[in-house]
Design a protein around this motif. Structure first.
Motif, PDB file in Angstrom:
ATOM      1  N   GLN A  83       0.842  -1.193   0.000  1.00  0.00           N
ATOM      2  CA  GLN A  83       0.000   0.000   0.000  1.00  0.00           C
ATOM      3  C   GLN A  83       0.890   1.262   0.000  1.00  0.00           C
ATOM      4  O   GLN A  83       1.337   1.714   1.057  1.00  0.00           O
ATOM      5  CB  GLN A  83      -0.905  -0.013   1.231  1.00  0.00           C
ATOM      6  CG  GLN A  83      -1.827   1.181   1.365  1.00  0.00           C
ATOM      7  CD  GLN A  83      -2.524   1.560   0.085  1.00  0.00           C
ATOM      8  OE1 GLN A  83      -2.152   2.524  -0.567  1.00  0.00           O
ATOM      9  NE2 GLN A  83      -3.546   0.796  -0.295  1.00  0.00           N
ATOM     10  N   GLU A 121      -8.000   7.054  -4.428  1.00  0.00           N
ATOM     11  CA  GLU A 121      -8.430   5.662  -4.285  1.00  0.00           C
ATOM     12  C   GLU A 121      -8.289   5.192  -2.846  1.00  0.00           C
ATOM     13  O   GLU A 121      -9.146   4.461  -2.328  1.00  0.00           O
ATOM     14  CB  GLU A 121      -7.622   4.769  -5.234  1.00  0.00           C
ATOM     15  CG  GLU A 121      -7.947   4.988  -6.703  1.00  0.00           C
ATOM     16  CD  GLU A 121      -7.062   4.173  -7.626  1.00  0.00           C
ATOM     17  OE1 GLU A 121      -6.100   3.546  -7.124  1.00  0.00           O
ATOM     18  OE2 GLU A 121      -7.329   4.157  -8.846  1.00  0.00           O
ATOM     19  N   TYR A 122      -7.203   5.600  -2.195  1.00  0.00           N
ATOM     20  CA  TYR A 122      -6.977   5.205  -0.800  1.00  0.00           C
ATOM     21  C   TYR A 122      -8.032   5.827   0.115  1.00  0.00           C
ATOM     22  O   TYR A 122      -8.615   5.142   0.959  1.00  0.00           O
ATOM     23  CB  TYR A 122      -5.582   5.632  -0.346  1.00  0.00           C
ATOM     24  CG  TYR A 122      -5.329   5.349   1.125  1.00  0.00           C
ATOM     25  CD1 TYR A 122      -4.822   4.126   1.540  1.00  0.00           C
ATOM     26  CD2 TYR A 122      -5.627   6.300   2.098  1.00  0.00           C
ATOM     27  CE1 TYR A 122      -4.617   3.847   2.888  1.00  0.00           C
ATOM     28  CE2 TYR A 122      -5.432   6.038   3.444  1.00  0.00           C
ATOM     29  CZ  TYR A 122      -4.925   4.811   3.825  1.00  0.00           C
ATOM     30  OH  TYR A 122      -4.739   4.541   5.160  1.00  0.00           O
ATOM     31  N   LYS A 170     -10.996   6.870  -0.615  1.00  0.00           N
ATOM     32  CA  LYS A 170     -12.314   6.281  -0.882  1.00  0.00           C
ATOM     33  C   LYS A 170     -12.456   4.920  -0.231  1.00  0.00           C
ATOM     34  O   LYS A 170     -13.539   4.565   0.269  1.00  0.00           O
ATOM     35  CB  LYS A 170     -12.493   6.157  -2.398  1.00  0.00           C
ATOM     36  CG  LYS A 170     -13.875   5.623  -2.807  1.00  0.00           C
ATOM     37  CD  LYS A 170     -14.004   5.582  -4.322  1.00  0.00           C
ATOM     38  CE  LYS A 170     -15.383   5.044  -4.739  1.00  0.00           C
ATOM     39  NZ  LYS A 170     -15.513   4.992  -6.227  1.00  0.00           N
ATOM     40  N   GLU A 171     -11.349   4.135  -0.186  1.00  0.00           N
ATOM     41  CA  GLU A 171     -11.441   2.775   0.339  1.00  0.00           C
ATOM     42  C   GLU A 171     -11.241   2.673   1.849  1.00  0.00           C
ATOM     43  O   GLU A 171     -11.905   1.875   2.509  1.00  0.00           O
ATOM     44  CB  GLU A 171     -10.389   1.895  -0.360  1.00  0.00           C
ATOM     45  CG  GLU A 171     -10.434   0.433   0.071  1.00  0.00           C
ATOM     46  CD  GLU A 171      -9.473  -0.439  -0.706  1.00  0.00           C
ATOM     47  OE1 GLU A 171      -9.363  -1.640  -0.391  1.00  0.00           O
ATOM     48  OE2 GLU A 171      -8.805   0.085  -1.645  1.00  0.00           O
TER      49      GLU A 171
END
Length: 444
Positions: free
Chosen positions: A289, A437-438, A440-441
């Motif tokens: 990550q 993206e991070y 949002k997740e």
């Protein structure tokens, strides 16, 4: 000539480049360091001690963090800050703070890119950094080569600065030969670097937190004892950041540009935000990550520049030693400051031990940076050749002149900062996508 040129490039040219790029990245990333600060702390400091899993072929995320922090939490914290004050005045500390706040987004961007574009070497270990994202991400092979070559050379004055800091301190306090200190440092450093990034990570992850906390405790003690002077010192820092610093005591005074120049250059070197070098260490982490690992880079800047460097600067200013200690002994200012409150033997021993450890931890990491670039460009044999060049530079730096070595470092810093900043600005879209993206997740 060297002095004139470095003063020029680290004046308005670098000030404009770094500040504009930092502000641009901060805005494009949606003020990430400030809006999501609680989450960043939770995913970094809040995870210390927990076992992590990730892809094989790397060191632990915390070891990567402490390895990178070792490269910044070195002599610059104890020596570089007083040097900046000696040549730029108290206002230089303010500009170091500016660099730190702007640099939070800068270092995040380069770490995300370093991990995103990393690859495995022949030994099955992760390798990455500016060379990879400039060559693979930006597809500017020549710019990547230029950066790697510049960093390979920049490590020479960088290790010279570190060893000079220790040798001057030990000579002043214990009358130990400069050459003897240089040789001993080179021998111990050889043991560290021949163990590779794994050994560097293990040593730094165990010892660095202890030394950092101890140093913070000592400087806080000095500041608390002189706490009634703190408001005046803070006022002095702010006012001198925007007005010429008057000559006082042995201090010769400084223009506003000089103040900005020394604060910016030292702030950049101590935080490494914009240099790209930290991404080499973080790219070796066992993580899948990039964004979460890159949060550690922000924490490193906060610990290194906003905490350790601030405490060093306040200690030097609150005790008035910056007015009494000449430029030639700027490297020993913190020791003199501690002697105003603590017993002489305790002050001398404490600073000497801190410097020796910080410098050994630092040179181990930055030599790893330099030799990895040498291998990238010229093969494995060149890696070992440059390792011996760096070890020799430790000895030479121990007996070298302080101001010349710092200015040579600033010159070579210029040649790696410029291509790196161009790269991270042009690739900022990749960083923004990864960040979005991070968020949002993982961010509720």
């Amino acid at each position: 000539m060297l002095s004139a040129f470095t003063d020029f490039i680290w004046g308005f040219p670098m000030i404009i480049l770094f500040v504009v790029a930092g502000i641009f990245l901060t805005i494009r990333l949606g003020f990430l360091p400030f809006r999501y600060f609680p989450h960043i702390v939770k995913m970094t400091l809040g995870q210390i001690g927990k076992k992590t899993t990730g892809s094989a072929g790397g060191i632990s995320p915390f070891a990567a963090f402490t390895s990178a922090l070792s490269a910044t939490a070195g002599a610059t914290n104890i020596v570089g800050v007083p040097v900046a004050i000696a040549f730029g005045g108290p206002g230089a500390l303010f500009w170091m703070w500016v660099v730190a706040f702007i640099g939070l987004s800068t270092i995040f961007a380069e770490l995300v890119l370093g991990i995103t574009y990393r690859e495995k070497n022949k030994e099955g270990k992760w390798v990455g950094g500016p060379f990879y994202y400039l060559s693979k991400g930006l597809r500017w092979d020549k710019l990547g080569w230029f950066y790697a070559f510049g960093l390979m050379l920049e490590v020479v004055p960088s290790v010279m600065v570190q060893s000079n800091s220790v040798s001057v301190q030990l000579e002043n306090e214990y009358n130990i030969s400069l050459l003897a200190v240089g040789v001993l440092l080179a021998i111990v450093t050889a043991f560290i670097v021949f163990g590779g990034i794994d050994r560097i990570g293990k040593i730094s992850s165990r010892l660095l937190p202890i030394f950092v906390l101890t140093y913070v405790g000592l400087t806080l003690t000095i500041i608390c004892i002189n706490i009634e002077r703190l408001p005046g010192v803070l006022s002095l820092i702010i006012s001198d950041a925007f007005t010429p610093t008057s000559a006082v005591g042995v201090f010769a005074g400084a223009t506003v540009v000089q103040t900005m120049r020394w604060g910016l250059a030292r702030g950049l070197y101590t935080s490494e935000a914009g240099m790209g070098t930290s991404s080499i260490a973080y790219a070796s982490a066992d993580t899948d990550q990039p964004v979460r690992q890159s949060f550690w880079g922000m924490i490193a800047v906060i610990i290194d520049t906003l905490v350790i460097c601030s405490l060093t600067g306040l200690t030097v200013l609150i005790t008035d030693v910056w007015k009494e200690v000449g430029v030639k002994k700027a490297a020993s200012m913190v020791s003199y400051a501690m002697k105003t409150t603590l017993p002489d033997w305790l002050s001398s021993l404490s600073i000497s031990v801190f410097l020796v450890f910080f410098v050994l931890a630092t040179v181990g990491v930055i030599i790893f940076y330099g030799e990895s670039q040498a291998e990238l460009l010229f093969g494995r044999k060149m890696r070992y050749f440059m390792r011996f060049v760096y070890l020799a530079a430790i000895v030479v730096g121990a007996i070298g002149g302080l101001k010349f070595v710092w200015e040579l470092l600033d010159l070579l810093l210029f040649f790696i900062v410029v291509p790196n900043i161009i790269g991270i600005v042009c690739l900022s879209g990749v960083v923004k996508k990864a960040k979005d993206e991070y968020i949002k997740e993982f961010v509720k």
